[in-house]
Scaffold this active site. Sequence first.
Site, PDB file in Angstrom:
ATOM      1  N   SER A  45       0.856  -1.184   0.000  1.00 46.25           N
ATOM      2  CA  SER A  45       0.000   0.000   0.000  1.00 46.25           C
ATOM      3  C   SER A  45       0.888   1.229   0.000  1.00 46.25           C
ATOM      4  O   SER A  45       1.881   1.280   0.739  1.00 46.25           O
ATOM      5  CB  SER A  45      -0.906   0.011   1.231  1.00 46.25           C
ATOM      6  OG  SER A  45      -1.774   1.129   1.204  1.00 46.25           O
ATOM      7  N   GLU A  46       0.538   2.209  -0.841  1.00 48.54           N
ATOM      8  CA  GLU A  46       1.464   3.329  -1.035  1.00 48.54           C
ATOM      9  C   GLU A  46       1.620   4.227   0.179  1.00 48.54           C
ATOM     10  O   GLU A  46       2.489   5.103   0.200  1.00 48.54           O
ATOM     11  CB  GLU A  46       1.075   4.165  -2.254  1.00 48.54           C
ATOM     12  CG  GLU A  46      -0.299   4.767  -2.231  1.00 48.54           C
ATOM     13  CD  GLU A  46      -1.292   3.962  -3.036  1.00 48.54           C
ATOM     14  OE1 GLU A  46      -2.192   4.566  -3.631  1.00 48.54           O
ATOM     15  OE2 GLU A  46      -1.175   2.721  -3.055  1.00 48.54           O
ATOM     16  N   ASN A  47       0.799   4.048   1.221  1.00 47.23           N
ATOM     17  CA  ASN A  47       1.035   4.812   2.446  1.00 47.23           C
ATOM     18  C   ASN A  47       2.160   4.218   3.289  1.00 47.23           C
ATOM     19  O   ASN A  47       2.532   4.772   4.310  1.00 47.23           O
ATOM     20  CB  ASN A  47      -0.244   4.941   3.276  1.00 47.23           C
ATOM     21  CG  ASN A  47      -0.802   3.593   3.705  1.00 47.23           C
ATOM     22  OD1 ASN A  47      -0.862   2.666   2.910  1.00 47.23           O
ATOM     23  ND2 ASN A  47      -1.224   3.491   4.950  1.00 47.23           N
ATOM     24  N   GLY A  48       2.731   3.061   2.841  1.00 43.69           N
ATOM     25  CA  GLY A  48       3.926   2.541   3.473  1.00 43.69           C
ATOM     26  C   GLY A  48       3.771   1.216   4.188  1.00 43.69           C
ATOM     27  O   GLY A  48       4.270   1.054   5.307  1.00 43.69           O
ATOM     28  N   SER A  87       8.020   3.891  -0.247  1.00 36.69           N
ATOM     29  CA  SER A  87       6.908   3.225  -0.909  1.00 36.69           C
ATOM     30  C   SER A  87       6.837   3.596  -2.386  1.00 36.69           C
ATOM     31  O   SER A  87       6.694   2.724  -3.257  1.00 36.69           O
ATOM     32  CB  SER A  87       5.593   3.606  -0.212  1.00 36.69           C
ATOM     33  OG  SER A  87       4.507   2.949  -0.820  1.00 36.69           O
TER      34      SER A  87
END
Length: 217
Positions: A45-48, A87
């Site tokens: 997930s691109e929030n990390g 990320s």
Amino acid sequence: MLDKNGIAKRIAKEVQDGYYVNLGIGIPTLVANYVRDDIEVDFQSENGVLGMGPFPFEGEEDADIINAGKQTITTLPGASFFDSATSFAMIRGQHVDLTILGAMEVSENGDIANWKIPGKMVKGMGGAMDLVASAENIIVAMMHTNRAGASKLLKHCSLPLTGVACVKKVVTNLAVLEITPKGFKLLERAPGVSVEDIQNATEGTLIIEGDIPEMDI
């Protein structure tokens, strides 16, 4: 005809052992619930987060562990957390094998529009533009038509584009379609849905070759 969970279940069949997979918000987040137990997959997930698991059961949520859509998630053994710069370095460096996104519109040449409707408030672009610019394998999860019954699989997108000629496959509540140089190639149809139903719901060029099987989900 499939519901949202049915779409996610069908897309889960596209996930292969050893894949790193990014899930967009909406229907794509459900895919993690249906991946086969006999394969190992890392959801990013691109929030990390790397190593997301299924959604938590009610009462077991941890408000500090969320996906990019701010939904509470679970993590699998070995999961890791990192900053957004790391990320997006993973995404832009093409280290993600499969990206699954929602969309408002997809065109017959693989353009995708999924971030803005003119005149309506936008929370932000999110990571979609980075994902579609970097990913080599993009599957879109979406409803075949909008609430007014108009097709969302078009000759040309009418909304602002997120990416150009990037989508490889679309899974809707009616069908599985592959993007080809000649248009949407119909691969499978949802249970109880006829080829004619799909034709009537598709504005873009629809390619039909031979008998079209029903999805096996």
